[in-house]
Design an enzyme around this catalytic site. Structure first.
Site, PDB file in Angstrom:
ATOM      1  N   HIS A 138      48.210  47.332  31.983  1.00 49.46           N
ATOM      2  CA  HIS A 138      48.867  48.375  32.787  1.00 49.46           C
ATOM      3  C   HIS A 138      49.612  47.773  33.970  1.00 49.46           C
ATOM      4  CE1 HIS A 138      45.999  49.001  36.217  1.00 49.46           C
ATOM      5  NE2 HIS A 138      46.945  49.794  36.704  1.00 49.46           N
TER       6      HIS A 138
ATOM      7  N   LEU B 143      42.378  49.293  44.094  1.00 46.86           N
ATOM      8  CA  LEU B 143      42.779  49.710  42.759  1.00 46.86           C
ATOM      9  C   LEU B 143      42.269  48.697  41.745  1.00 46.86           C
ATOM     10  CD1 LEU B 143      46.484  50.738  43.483  1.00 46.86           C
ATOM     11  CD2 LEU B 143      44.507  52.254  43.260  1.00 46.86           C
ATOM     12  N   SER B 144      42.277  49.077  40.482  1.00 47.48           N
ATOM     13  CA  SER B 144      41.797  48.129  39.470  1.00 47.48           C
ATOM     14  C   SER B 144      42.666  46.885  39.444  1.00 47.48           C
ATOM     15  CB  SER B 144      41.737  48.779  38.085  1.00 47.48           C
ATOM     16  OG  SER B 144      42.990  49.321  37.726  1.00 47.48           O
ATOM     17  N   GLU B 145      43.984  47.025  39.708  1.00 44.72           N
ATOM     18  CA  GLU B 145      44.862  45.862  39.824  1.00 44.72           C
ATOM     19  C   GLU B 145      45.955  46.085  40.866  1.00 44.72           C
ATOM     20  OE1 GLU B 145      43.243  45.099  35.662  1.00 44.72           O
ATOM     21  OE2 GLU B 145      44.389  46.792  36.399  1.00 44.72           O
ATOM     22  N   THR B 146      46.302  44.983  41.522  1.00 51.02           N
ATOM     23  CA  THR B 146      47.427  44.901  42.442  1.00 51.02           C
ATOM     24  C   THR B 146      48.254  43.701  42.014  1.00 51.02           C
ATOM     25  OG1 THR B 146      46.168  45.848  44.274  1.00 51.02           O
ATOM     26  CG2 THR B 146      48.108  44.540  44.851  1.00 51.02           C
TER      27      THR B 146
END
Length: 291
Positions: A80, A44-47
């Site tokens: 986000h 994912l774009s961020e974790t």
């Protein structure tokens, strides 16, 4: 080791309409290598990883600490993941020490509020101060235009809006011009724009009437993400740059349209200049993850 896990969709009221963030709870025992490996695995774009705060609950202190990882490394701040992590923390039983939620992350303390919307709430964060702002060199604008496969004359205005990830932003003539972009991500990744190892380029264009007011796209090939679906940190920087001047003090930004998402970011600039960025959050997955 098994830890609680949530995947939260951010900037959309529907389960698959926005930008997902993976949230690992009770992550104090994990190493940097474990966090990095898991972030690469989720892709994912961020974790994010929820940890005990270093200044627990005192006046002005944090309710929790979060570390934010992309597939390519760690970020000091991202929008986000901030909203999604706060949502996960609250849903898991977190109780703020004060009136709002206070998050500790790489840029320091970030305040969040819960705005009443219908029968529920919408989370919003106070935009952190920009660490780089102001004009973009003509040579950099030319490089950015080349990577976006547009002419320099297509750029209406530009500015640094960096609050941690390295954002530099350009405004195009309108929303249609933003949606028509087919950038050269390989060229973009090789640019040297004064942010070592990171080329985070945001693009914004206005709609003629109504809401959403603008279309936004975010390109971040340097951290292993070509185009981010919906981006709180970029929209925070854009709000600090454009709200109350080029754009209304309060507006809704659309993002993710080019990727089949329907992200909506609520931007509010207060009379004192403080910018708040909000969006709907929705838990899509709850479970356990093994390390």
């Amino acid at each position: 080791m098994s830890l609680p896990f949530r995947q939260v969709n951010v900037f959309s009221p529907t389960p698959t309409g926005g930008n997902p963030v993976a949230v690992v709870h009770d992550a104090d025992g994990l190493t940097d290598d474990q966090m990095a490996a898991f972030a690469r695995w989720t892709n994912l774009s961020e974790t994010t990883f929820l940890l005990a705060p270093t200044d627990a609950g005192r006046d002005g202190g944090a309710d929790y600490r979060v570390r934010i990882w992309t597939p390519g490394g760690e970020l000091p701040f991202a929008g986000h993941p901030t909203l999604g992590t706060a949502h996960a923390w609250l849903e898991a039983g977190g109780v703020p020490a004060g009136q709002g939620v206070v998050q500790e992350c790489g840029v320091g303390l970030v305040r969040l509020r819960r705005d009443a919307v219908g029968d529920g709430h919408r989370l919003a964060f106070a935009a952190p101060p920009l660490i780089r702002s102001g004009a973009v060199d003509d040579a950099d604008v030319a490089q950015i235009a080349r990577s976006l496969r547009i002419d320099v004359s297509d750029v209406v205005r530009s500015a640094w809006v960096d609050n941690g990830p390295g954002w530099v932003a350009v405004q195009l003539q309108d929303a249609d011009a933003v949606l028509a972009l087919e950038p050269d991500l390989a060229v973009m990744e090789g640019l040297k724009l004064g942010v070592v190892g990171e080329n985070a380029i945001g693009v914004v264009g206005e709609y003629a009437t109504g809401e959403p007011a603008v279309e936004v796209r975010a390109f971040v090939p340097g951290i292993g993400v070509g185009e981010d679906p919906v981006t709180g940190s970029l929209n925070a920087g854009l709000g600090q740059w454009l709200a109350g001047d080029v754009l209304p003090s309060s507006y809704i930004a659309a993002q993710g349209t080019a990727l089949g998402r329907e992200g909506r970011v609520h931007v509010d600039k207060l009379p004192d200049g403080e910018v708040w960025v909000g969006g709907d959050t929705f838990t899509t997955i709850v479970g356990q993850v093994g390390f």
